[in-house]
Design an enzyme around this catalytic site. Structure first.
Site, mmCIF file in Angstrom:
data_model
loop_
_atom_site.group_PDB
_atom_site.id
_atom_site.type_symbol
_atom_site.label_atom_id
_atom_site.label_comp_id
_atom_site.label_asym_id
_atom_site.label_seq_id
_atom_site.Cartn_x
_atom_site.Cartn_y
_atom_site.Cartn_z
ATOM 1 N N HIS A 68 -45.158 24.279 12.866
ATOM 2 C CA HIS A 68 -45.474 23.309 13.759
ATOM 3 C C HIS A 68 -46.195 22.142 12.737
ATOM 4 O O HIS A 68 -46.401 22.237 11.581
ATOM 5 C CB HIS A 68 -46.349 23.819 14.739
ATOM 6 C CG HIS A 68 -47.650 24.275 14.415
ATOM 7 N ND1 HIS A 68 -47.795 25.390 13.759
ATOM 8 C CD2 HIS A 68 -49.030 23.504 14.386
ATOM 9 C CE1 HIS A 68 -49.203 25.566 13.596
ATOM 10 N NE2 HIS A 68 -50.009 24.546 13.860
ATOM 11 N N HIS A 70 -49.278 20.801 12.528
ATOM 12 C CA HIS A 70 -50.393 20.392 12.045
ATOM 13 C C HIS A 70 -50.419 20.532 10.767
ATOM 14 O O HIS A 70 -49.802 21.254 9.744
ATOM 15 C CB HIS A 70 -51.442 21.550 12.571
ATOM 16 C CG HIS A 70 -51.804 21.414 14.030
ATOM 17 N ND1 HIS A 70 -52.281 22.276 14.691
ATOM 18 C CD2 HIS A 70 -51.960 20.303 14.806
ATOM 19 C CE1 HIS A 70 -52.554 21.698 16.268
ATOM 20 N NE2 HIS A 70 -52.469 20.466 15.933
ATOM 21 N N ASP A 72 -52.442 21.604 8.440
ATOM 22 C CA ASP A 72 -52.856 22.871 7.643
ATOM 23 C C ASP A 72 -51.746 23.829 7.812
ATOM 24 O O ASP A 72 -51.507 24.854 7.197
ATOM 25 C CB ASP A 72 -54.097 23.619 8.188
ATOM 26 C CG ASP A 72 -53.942 23.971 9.844
ATOM 27 O OD1 ASP A 72 -53.115 23.260 10.416
ATOM 28 O OD2 ASP A 72 -54.413 24.812 10.482
ATOM 29 N N HIS A 73 -50.498 23.361 8.336
ATOM 30 C CA HIS A 73 -49.285 24.153 8.345
ATOM 31 C C HIS A 73 -48.089 23.287 7.599
ATOM 32 O O HIS A 73 -47.076 23.862 7.019
ATOM 33 C CB HIS A 73 -48.706 24.585 9.539
ATOM 34 C CG HIS A 73 -49.737 25.543 10.304
ATOM 35 N ND1 HIS A 73 -49.229 26.868 10.066
ATOM 36 C CD2 HIS A 73 -50.778 25.438 10.939
ATOM 37 C CE1 HIS A 73 -50.390 27.674 10.923
ATOM 38 N NE2 HIS A 73 -51.389 26.682 11.159
ATOM 39 N N HIS A 157 -48.911 26.180 21.858
ATOM 40 C CA HIS A 157 -49.836 25.745 20.687
ATOM 41 C C HIS A 157 -49.744 24.215 20.619
ATOM 42 O O HIS A 157 -50.848 23.426 21.303
ATOM 43 C CB HIS A 157 -49.493 26.298 19.167
ATOM 44 C CG HIS A 157 -50.722 25.996 18.451
ATOM 45 N ND1 HIS A 157 -51.937 26.229 18.497
ATOM 46 C CD2 HIS A 157 -50.520 25.055 17.191
ATOM 47 C CE1 HIS A 157 -52.507 25.643 17.280
ATOM 48 N NE2 HIS A 157 -51.884 25.001 16.789
ATOM 49 N N GLU A 203 -51.123 35.081 13.465
ATOM 50 C CA GLU A 203 -52.368 34.200 13.092
ATOM 51 C C GLU A 203 -53.316 35.070 13.974
ATOM 52 O O GLU A 203 -53.131 35.873 14.725
ATOM 53 C CB GLU A 203 -52.167 32.806 13.710
ATOM 54 C CG GLU A 203 -52.021 32.857 15.236
ATOM 55 C CD GLU A 203 -53.061 31.710 16.146
ATOM 56 O OE1 GLU A 203 -54.206 31.622 15.579
ATOM 57 O OE2 GLU A 203 -52.619 31.310 17.038
ATOM 58 N N HIS A 414 -54.529 33.553 8.990
ATOM 59 C CA HIS A 414 -54.909 32.502 9.596
ATOM 60 C C HIS A 414 -56.116 33.065 10.410
ATOM 61 O O HIS A 414 -56.211 32.843 11.676
ATOM 62 C CB HIS A 414 -53.793 32.015 10.537
ATOM 63 C CG HIS A 414 -54.020 30.553 10.815
ATOM 64 N ND1 HIS A 414 -55.178 30.312 11.816
ATOM 65 C CD2 HIS A 414 -53.754 29.302 10.444
ATOM 66 C CE1 HIS A 414 -55.120 28.765 11.997
ATOM 67 N NE2 HIS A 414 -54.107 28.368 11.245
#
Lengths: 600, 552
Positions: A68, A70, A72-73, A157, A203, A414
């Site tokens: 996705h 974000h 941090d991804h 999410h 996660e 995660h």
């Protein structure tokens, strides 16, 4: 023995900079390519030199999958593809592909333009990087190459978030990315079918939390906002432009309408308009209710929420401001925070998780004196509230997903090590599967034991299934066939066909035994006695008395003749082929014992 | 899809229906419009006596010639539509759907409309493609997926263009110029159409055309109970659109320019001619409305309103109905009639290109496609031409496909695989004999190790005879090869048989063991051991013979 290897380069016993390497059946896949928001140095990006020291990444990796948008991804993606160098395919869903470059550009601007960093990726690099992206549909089976296929599942999410199944032959891994098992105001719940992967990489942000009902949290949130506004305070809600922001906007919008409130709500400019537009265009990715009503009333057209201007922060009177970014580590939200922090009437509500090292994390852990840039000390007098609105699955949700997918092994990423440990025990207890939680750079190896697919000739299969229509668990039926291995193909055929295909003829091996029986009666009477005797003993076999005076047991032939010298002795000729060896051997020894007197 | 309620609601159908999301949403809109138009004009009574064959025979044409009138049905209702749609399971392109473990079904983009699909039905060894309503032209939907159709054993081909002689691009040009001419002369234009599909392309063309043609002040009206929904829905299916439109969404901008037409008030949509429309109505104007058959829907009002003036024009774009038939009840008509059917589905040239590309083993198609159209019998180019010639089918006919299934997939459990001993019989070919338990579940077959025979309980002192009956007969492998007599005799002697005597016969040899009164007939393809009642000897001989033979 075939194995699956997993090495987290990021998100191993940690949150931030998700990046996990998976080797499955000779294929190498990189899952996510995130950045760490808590660091500004080398630790910001995953250590890609781990993948290969001097070779090209493209040669080593078969594909990259982004779960996705974000950061941090996906935050390290342009660095990875353009600066380190990767030209292979990158897979993500359509909304992720649409939104990802915008967030990357936003992040680049903050880092380069505001903080003045050099040696960072450029706008052009983001564009070039996005050219390598292949967009996937939900549930579409994407054939990466002949053997490797991937498939996306809905993850909740954020808009466009997906879980991915990676499959080679009959081995498979599911990577959840971040997911949410309870539908919220704008997104649906994650869903996966019973795909029984060899490994589920999940996660575990909220590994130990079991959250109360969403309604309570929402009521709580509204109450706090309302109270602050009533007493004339200002509310700051640091958010990321897409995701929680939209959910909270919908929440406040409906609340404002119902309560007829007048205090202004602002959304920090830039991304707002655009972000909401994405939600309108990708409405098929939102939840059922929004999708159903969007023609009449689009939930992402807000009446009460207006664009924010920097000057508004100094306006007197109450207001609610959504500002980016969500962890108070830079940008507008941090600026507003510094302005308002000194007044105890004000409030900051952190609606999501904050990575270690950010201002958000510091104030949430109770710190009230912050050292800002230039050794300035900022005293925080405003109220600090934390509300878990981030859409991660809680412990209950994680267990629910495991139940849905039925993996053979589970691997946690995660999350924080301590919490993982707890969840790991729970998973092992409840599901009796192995659970792993490797740290960054640590490799976990999982042995799989795949069945071997072969081709079976339909004739043989039909023969076998036709004779065994009624499954009998006590007496399993054996099937017999010949496995032909030629080049790399495996075919299971009937022995007859195997002989034929090889151009060989069958060699018949036959046995005939003479058994002497003392019986003074006539031949046909003897035969009848033998017949009755066999019929009595061999209940499960077909015993037949043929008109020509012989007896058959299955394909075994028994004939009786009088002994040439002794009329009182009859000679039984028992004849069978090698295929009936057991039965034939049994019959001769049975007959040798003579006939029971009772049947006389 | 329009007949779906008849299947799901009237026949006792209890299965699942698979469709893509745009198909369901837009299909719902089309059905909703149909039901709405029909229900708006309720009939006080309905006649069915005329359907009696004897009565029908006496009726005037075309009623007299109608076929299967007893099969005619009343239109379904909205609750029936909803019930039918609730049975649909949504699927995406290239999604593999497992059916009963036996076959896999996959929808592919057919390029004709939003979410329109061709389907692949395949098992491990057979592949059947169903190609219907496909387009190779670049309009708004995702391009047709041709690559996935390759290697089909059978390709079922239907839903070709209804107007094989018309070129859609030319028709669009004609449409625009006729429209502009009429409006410039102060007339009105009526476009009978469906509320979704080609209309999106027409609006897009007009969007580019109106400014250059000086039509920017002419209002466009789109009247349908589902007009708004159709326009809105078209904007949210970005993933199902062609690449150009997808890129727009990434900006983010609405993929279709009709959003801008609406914003600038050039295009207005109304649920019906009643209400707001009557206030806003300004002439000259362009009206898009249904139904294209001109038998019901708001189009009827406009035909009656504008039919008497030669300034006005009706432009037919939908190919489903003959425009002459459609106009028949309105004659005499002063209004101009223009026929520009736009049908983007495959024509015969494209079909032969497609078949050359995809190369299916067999093609199956409706009978009509195997001969030129009846009205143009000389046009032999207007039929499907391929090698081998297509198999054709007629209504309610059962076709047997010329394909024989020979293999199926089966899985061998790793434990069993470990126990197999392959033998190289010929260079590159190895064989292993498999004796295993077959488990079949959900049409998936698995071979497992046979269970270990249970140990007979030792406590039983006297066994009954029947206890010894071999329980499940383990099948013995087939044998092959031949026995060289000399070597065999040598082996016998090595094993202590000293009185071996060999006699030659016509077909082979007879080996005699004189003392044991045992006789072994050896021929090319058979061996026969005849011995007296001496089991240990027989077993010994058996094992010696087996050494010379290969097992299968």
């Amino acid at each position: 023995m075939p194995e699956i290897k997993v090495t987290p380069l990021g998100a191993g016993q940690d949150v931030g900079r998700s990046c996990i390497l998976v080797s499955i059946a000779g294929k190498n896949v990189m899952l996510d390519c995130g950045m760490h928001m808590g660091y500004n140095d080398d630790r910001r990006f995953p250590d890609f030199s781990y993948i290969t020291q001097n070779g090209r990444l493209t040669d080593f990796l078969d594909c990259v999958i982004i779960s996705h948008f974000h950061l941090d991804h996906c935050g390290a993606l342009p660095y990875f593809s353009e600066m380190v160098g990767y030209d292979g395919p990158i897979y993500m869903t359509h909304p992720t592909k649409a939104i990802c470059p915008i967030l990357l550009e936003d992040y680049r601007k903050i880092t380069v333009d505001k903080k003045g960093e050099t040696n960072f990726f450029t706008s052009q690099m983001i564009k070039d990087c996005m050219k390598k992206v292949v967009a996937v549909h939900l549930h579409q089976t994407v054939q990466v190459d002949e053997e490797l296929e991937i498939k996306a599942y809905y993850a909740g999410h954020v808009l466009g978030a997906a879980m991915f199944q990676i499959k080679v032959g009959c081995e498979s891994v599911v990577y959840t990315g971040d997911y949410n098992m309870t539908p919220d105001r704008h997104l649906g719940a994650a869903w996966i079918d019973k795909c029984r992967p060899d490994l589920l990489i999940t996660e575990s942000t909220y590994a130990t939390t079991i959250r109360d009902s969403k309604r309570c949290r929402e009521r709580d949130f509204l109450k706090k906002v309302h109270e602050t506004v009533e007493r004339g305070g200002k509310v700051l809600i640091p958010v990321f432009a897409l995701g929680r922001a939209q959910e909270l906007c919908i929440l406040l919008e409906t609340f404002w309408e119902r309560m007829n409130l007048k205090a202004p709500i602002y959304f920090s400019t830039g991304l707002t308009e655009k972000a909401n537009h994405y939600y309108k265009l990708f409405i098929t990715w939102t939840n059922q209710k929004i999708r159903k009503t969007f023609v009449q009333r689009n939930m992402f057209e807000f009446k009460h929420i207006k664009a924010f201007d920097r000057a508004f922060a100094d306006n007197p009177g109450p207001m609610v401001v959504f500002a980016t970014p969500g962890m108070l580590h830079a940008g507008q939200s941090l600026q507003i925070f510094r302005k308002w922090a000194g007044n105890e009437k004000n409030m900051v509500i952190m609606p999501g998780y904050c990575v270690q090292g950010t201002v958000g994390h510091k104030i949430l852990s109770g710190q009230r004196k912050l050292e800002m840039e230039g050794r300035q000390i900022l005293e925080v007098k405003m109220q600090v509230e934390y509300m878990s609105f981030s859409a991660h699955a809680d412990a209950k949700g994680i267990m629910q997903l495991i139940r849905q997918a039925e993996p053979r092994n589970v691997l946690l990423v995660h999350g924080e090590a301590k919490k993982m440990e707890f969840l790991k025990q729970k998973i092992e207890q409840e599901f009796h599967v192995n659970c792993y939680m490797p740290a960054n750079g640590e490799t976990t190896t999982i042995f799989t034991n795949p069945s071997i697919p072969v081709d079976i000739s339909l004739g043989l299969l039909k023969r076998e299934t036709a004779t065994g229509l009624l499954p009998d668990s006590k007496k399993p039926k054996l099937m017999h066939g010949t496995l032909m291995m030629k080049d790399n193909s495996f075919r299971l055929v009937s022995p007859e066909q195997a002989l034929k295909e090889l151009g060989l003829t069958e060699h018949q091996l036959r046995f005939t035994c003479r058994v002497h029986i003392q019986d003074p009666r006539k031949e046909h009477e003897t035969v009848l006695r033998v017949y009755n005797h066999l019929k009595g003993v061999l209940k499960d076999y077909s015993v037949q008395h043929l008109p020509d005076g012989s007896i058959t047991v299955e394909s075994i032939l028994i004939q009786a003749t009088a002994h040439s010298e002794d009329q009182g002795t009859k000679v039984l000729l028992v004849s069978w082929t090698y295929q009936d060896e057991e039965l034939g051997s049994f019959l001769t020894s049975l007959l040798k014992k003579g006939l029971p007197q009772s049947t006389a | 899809m329009m007949a779906l309620p008849y299947i799901t609601e009237y026949t006792g159908f209890a299965g699942t229906v698979y469709a893509t999301e745009p198909t369901v949403q837009i299909g719902r809109l089309l059905m909703e419009e149909l039901v709405n138009s029909i229900e708006r004009v309720p009939k006080a009574q309905s006649a069915s006596m005329w359907k009696n064959k004897e009565v029908q025979r006496l009726l005037p044409a075309p009623l007299k010639d109608a076929v299967e009138v007893s099969m005619w049905r009343k239109c379904y209702t909205m609750p029936e539509v909803n019930a039918a749609l609730s049975k649909i399971q949504l699927v995406g392109y290239s999604q593999k759907i497992e059916l009963f473990g036996a076959v896999q079904v996959t929808p592919l983009s057919s390029g004709y409309a939003l979410g329109s699909s061709n389907w692949i039905i395949q098992s491990h060894y057979e592949k059947v493609s169903y190609v219907s309503g496909s387009s190779l032209l670049t309009t708004h939907p995702q391009p047709m997926d041709q690559a996935s159709l390759k290697n089909s054993d059978v390709l079922i081909l239907t839903g070709l263009t209804q107007i094989p002689t018309a070129n859609p691009d030319g028709m669009v040009g004609e449409f625009c110029s006729n429209l502009a001419m009429t409006v410039r002369n102060g007339g009105n234009v009526l476009v009978p159409c469906y509320p979704s599909g080609v209309i999106y392309d027409l609006l897009e063309c007009l969007y580019q055309y109106i400014d250059s043609a000086g039509l920017s002040n002419v209002p466009f009206y789109f009247i349908s109970p589902v007009a708004n929904s159709s326009l809105e829905f078209s904007q949210i299916f970005a993933e199902w659109l062609c690449h150009n439109k997808q890129t727009k969404v990434y900006l983010p901008e609405p993929p279709f320019p009709h959003a801008e037409l609406i914003q600038t008030n050039k295009l207005k949509h109304y649920p019906s001619i009643h209400g707001d429309f009557s206030n806003d109505f300004k002439q000259p104007c362009v009206v898009f409305t249904g139904h294209p058959s001109l038998r019901f829907g708001d189009v009827v009002h406009f035909m009656e309103l504008w039919g008497k003036s030669s300034l006005n024009t009706v432009i037919f774009t939908e190919p489903d109905f003959s425009y002459l038939d459609a106009l028949a009840p309105y004659q005499p008509l002063a209004m101009k009639c223009v026929y520009c059917p736009i049908d983007t589905r495959l024509n015969f040239i494209q079909v032969s290109k497609l078949l050359k590309e995809v190369q299916p083993l067999h093609v199956v198609c409706p009978e009509q496609y195997t001969q030129p159209p009846p009205t143009q019998a000389h046009r032999t180019d207007l039929m499907i031409d391929c090698q081998p010639p297509p198999m054709s089918y007629r209504r309610a006919e059962v076709l047997t496909l010329p394909y024989k299934r020979r293999y199926e997939k089966i899985e061998i459990m790793p434990e069993l695989a470990d126990s197999l001993v392959p033998l190289e019989i010929k260079p590159g070919i190895s064989l292993a004999t498999v004796s295993a338990v077959l488990h079949t579940k959900d049409n998936k077959h698995v071979l497992q190790l046979p269970p270990k025979p249970p140990q007979p309980p030792a406590s039983k002192k006297r066994k009954r005879v029947s206890d010894d009956v071999p329980e499940c007969k383990p099948l013995k492998p087939l044998l092959s090869g031949s026995i060289p007599v000399d070597q065999f005799v040598q082996t016998l002697e090595k094993h202590g048989f000293s009185d071996v005597k060999v006699e030659d016969t016509a077909k082979g040899h007879i080996v005699l063991l004189q003392e044991a009164e045992t006789l072994i007939q050896i021929e090319e393809d058979s061996t026969h051991i005849i011995c007296d009642n001496d089991e240990p000897l027989r077993v010994k001989l058996r094992d010696l013979v087996l050494k010379f033979l290969q097992k299968f």
